[in-house]
Design a protein around this motif. Structure first.
Motif, PDB file in Angstrom:
ATOM      1  N   GLU B 194       0.740  -1.141   0.058  1.00  0.00           N
ATOM      2  CA  GLU B 194      -0.134   0.032  -0.093  1.00  0.00           C
ATOM      3  C   GLU B 194       0.920   1.321   0.160  1.00  0.00           C
ATOM      4  OE1 GLU B 194      -3.822  -0.024   2.173  1.00  0.00           O
ATOM      5  OE2 GLU B 194      -2.590  -1.323   3.265  1.00  0.00           O
ATOM      6  N   GLU B 195       1.941   1.046   0.742  1.00  0.00           N
ATOM      7  CA  GLU B 195       2.883   2.281   0.815  1.00  0.00           C
ATOM      8  C   GLU B 195       3.190   2.801  -0.565  1.00  0.00           C
ATOM      9  OE1 GLU B 195       6.121  -0.317   2.650  1.00  0.00           O
ATOM     10  OE2 GLU B 195       6.521   2.039   3.029  1.00  0.00           O
ATOM     11  N   GLU B 196       3.685   1.774  -1.335  1.00  0.00           N
ATOM     12  CA  GLU B 196       4.006   2.540  -2.715  1.00  0.00           C
ATOM     13  C   GLU B 196       2.831   3.013  -3.473  1.00  0.00           C
ATOM     14  OE1 GLU B 196       7.561  -1.135  -2.811  1.00  0.00           O
ATOM     15  OE2 GLU B 196       6.233  -0.466  -4.843  1.00  0.00           O
ATOM     16  N   ASP B 198       0.579   4.720  -1.817  1.00  0.00           N
ATOM     17  CA  ASP B 198       0.469   5.777  -1.220  1.00  0.00           C
ATOM     18  C   ASP B 198      -0.847   5.874  -0.985  1.00  0.00           C
ATOM     19  OD1 ASP B 198       1.505   8.008   0.118  1.00  0.00           O
ATOM     20  OD2 ASP B 198       1.145   9.466  -1.302  1.00  0.00           O
ATOM     21  N   VAL B 200      -2.337   4.628   1.980  1.00  0.00           N
ATOM     22  CA  VAL B 200      -2.615   4.166   3.322  1.00  0.00           C
ATOM     23  C   VAL B 200      -3.555   5.478   3.949  1.00  0.00           C
ATOM     24  CG1 VAL B 200      -1.397   4.046   5.713  1.00  0.00           C
ATOM     25  CG2 VAL B 200      -0.425   3.068   3.583  1.00  0.00           C
ATOM     26  N   ASP B 201      -4.477   5.163   4.626  1.00  0.00           N
ATOM     27  CA  ASP B 201      -5.166   6.204   5.414  1.00  0.00           C
ATOM     28  C   ASP B 201      -4.730   6.252   6.829  1.00  0.00           C
ATOM     29  OD1 ASP B 201      -7.082   7.925   6.525  1.00  0.00           O
ATOM     30  OD2 ASP B 201      -8.824   6.224   6.679  1.00  0.00           O
ATOM     31  N   PHE B 202      -3.976   7.367   7.093  1.00  0.00           N
ATOM     32  CA  PHE B 202      -3.537   7.721   8.319  1.00  0.00           C
ATOM     33  C   PHE B 202      -4.504   8.302   9.284  1.00  0.00           C
ATOM     34  CE2 PHE B 202       0.418   7.204   5.620  1.00  0.00           C
ATOM     35  CZ  PHE B 202       1.089   6.262   6.402  1.00  0.00           C
TER      36      PHE B 202
END
Lengths: 320, 204
Positions: B194-196, B198, B200-202
């Motif tokens: 997911e991070e790639e 971008d 990710v729900d922070f």
């Protein structure tokens, strides 16, 4: 072998009967309730931030957090291992402090009466050959309280307020003066934190009125002497209340400390949370020892906390 | 000579009793020839399932094999090292033959065409290829995993708490090993990180 005489046997029987009677009274009487000490392990969290927790490649448990599971779902019993790993500098701690232990064991006694909550925390300060930081006082003990109104409180506890852009964290800007904040206080959260994009004042006020913040109580000691006892909250920043609602009593014997925090169940002001019997809250503890500051502290996982009875990690018993 | 004549002569030859060899001799000789042929076939199949065969193609050697060498299935505390075939070639005969035919019909032509002969081409197809393997493992209840990992032999006392809980929850949901244990021998497709992407729900 001498056989016991009749009077000896009679005395033994009467002793036994008395003990049974005493035990029956203690067990049967609802008015007698003894708060049991509950053990909590505080461990070094290093640079594990809210953002670190949610990025899959750094922390696989992020998906379980999104399902509402809290740290203990996966890590119950791993506190010492995690703390030692971080203290060694192998993971999440780029600048380990020489001699700082990975974890500290703390004992908790929680009880309440008609108006007040009493929380006693006992621990032993770790012995270190040099100061762990440059704080003027030796010890900062902080207890955090949250309610389910803040959805991230039971899931992440302290980590809800710990972000990658705070001083000492991996994405901190040089000279940053950011203090602990909650994700909901920012307009946008990214993997490097929420920065200074704070929501409008009206939104923050609304969040506070709905209990969507974390309350904290902090007791500062120096060499075993009580310096201050204050309370405050985390929302868009760390705020200290002008008039404290808590009192603290400290008993220290060398490196052994016992701090009793007393706080009203229903304190005044929207920045304080009301405590009700039977409701479940989140409690977490942080400890800065030996002049440590910033991330160089020991923290607990978020712990379920109830007044009365239940299967929570911390149960406050009604006072006798 | 017409076809019927040939078939007729073969049928007659098969049905004609031997006047030179005894029935027992013929039977034993038949078994011996069969056993040698079977052993030869199995050896051939084994040889084509060996790691050295797999990495003889640079697509395997440079990408997936290099990743496998960095994984816990290559170096681990227990020293267990499954080979390529342990996960990718079924053990029972017919599924194994199906895998061999599939490899011959699809993978060799793809190699000759250069379908994934560069890192870029391979990454572009990684998700499709990974899903193909995962779908196959789901369809057989992760049989390849279970050849080595026996759920009934797992000790809850020796497993981490998260493993015990996740196994219980996963099996209760009807999931199989590969539903969770993806990317344990090779890298995950970029889209799954997911991070790639971008995304990710922070904010939660």
């Amino acid at each position: 072998m001498n056989r016991p005489d009749a009077s000896h046997q009679l005395r033994n029987m009467s002793n036994l009967a008395f003990r049974k009677l005493l035990a029956w009274i203690l067990l049967a009487s609802p008015a007698v309730s003894v708060a049991a000490e509950q053990e909590v392990i505080l461990f070094q969290p290093g640079q594990s931030s809210w953002e670190w927790l949610l990025v899959p490649s750094s922390h696989d448990g992020g998906k379980r957090m999104r399902e509402g599971k809290n740290c203990l779902y996966c890590h119950d019993g791993e506190e010492k291992t995690i703390g030692n790993l971080i203290a060694s500098g192998e993971k999440l701690e780029p600048a380990p402090i020489d001699g700082m232990p990975g974890f500290v064991q703390m004992k908790l006694d929680a009880s309440y009466d008609e108006n007040m909550l009493h929380l006693t925390l006992k621990w032993q300060s770790p012995e270190m050959s040099q100061p762990a930081g440059d704080e003027s006082e030796s010890t900062h003990l902080t207890v955090m309280l949250g309610t389910p109104a803040l959805s991230v409180a039971p899931i992440a506890g302290c980590w809800a307020a710990c972000h990658s852009d705070l001083p000492g964290m991996p994405d901190a800007q040089p000279g940053s003066t950011l203090t602990k904040y909650l994700p909901g206080s920012r307009t946008k959260m990214t993997r490097t934190g929420g920065g200074s994009d704070i929501r409008a004042e009206a939104e923050l006020t609304s969040q506070m009125n709905e209990g969507q913040f974390l309350e904290y109580w902090q007791v500062v000691l120096d060499g075993g002497e009580l310096i201050t006892a204050t309370d405050g909250y985390f929302l868009e920043a760390r705020a200290v209340n002008e008039d404290t609602a808590i009192t603290a009593e400290v008993k220290s014997n060398g490196s052994d400390h016992a701090v009793e925090i007393t706080r009203p169940l229903n304190p005044s002001g929207p920045q304080r949370l009301a405590l009700k019997e039977g409701e479940e809250y989140t409690l977490a503890i942080a400890l800065h020892e030996n002049h440590a500051s910033g991330r160089h502290h020991l923290t607990s996982f978020p712990l379920r906390f109830v007044l009365g009875s239940g299967d929570a990690e911390i149960v406050a018993s009604p006072a006798q | 000579m017409n076809k019927n004549g040939l078939f007729t002569r073969i049928r007659r030859w098969l049905r004609k009793p031997s006047v030179r060899w005894g029935a027992g001799t013929l039977l034993i000789a038949g078994f011996a020839v069969g056993a040698v042929a079977w052993a030869g076939f199995e050896s051939f199949v084994d040889a084509t399932s060996d790691n050295s065969m797999c990495v003889s193609c640079h697509e395997m050697r440079n990408y997936v094999f290099a990743e496998y060498q960095q994984s816990p299935h290559y170096v681990s505390r227990s020293g267990l090292r499954p080979a390529c075939k342990d996960c990718h070639v079924p053990r029972s005969f017919f599924p194994k033959m199906a895998a061999k035919i599939r490899a011959t019909a699809i993978e060799i032509p793809a190699h000759l065409r250069g379908t994934i002969d560069t890192q870029e081409k391979f990454e572009a197809k990684r998700e499709q290829l990974a899903n193909r393997v995962w779908d196959r493992m789901r369809s057989n209840d992760s049989a390849a995993c279970r050849n080595c990992h026996d759920v009934t032999a797992m000790s809850a006392e020796e497993q981490q708490l998260r493993a015990v809980r996740e196994h219980e929850a996963g099996f209760a949901r009807g999931e199989t090993c590969i539903d969770c244990h993806q990317g344990i021998a090779h890298q995950l497709p970029a889209s799954m990180l997911e991070e790639e992407a971008d995304d990710v729900d922070f904010s939660f």
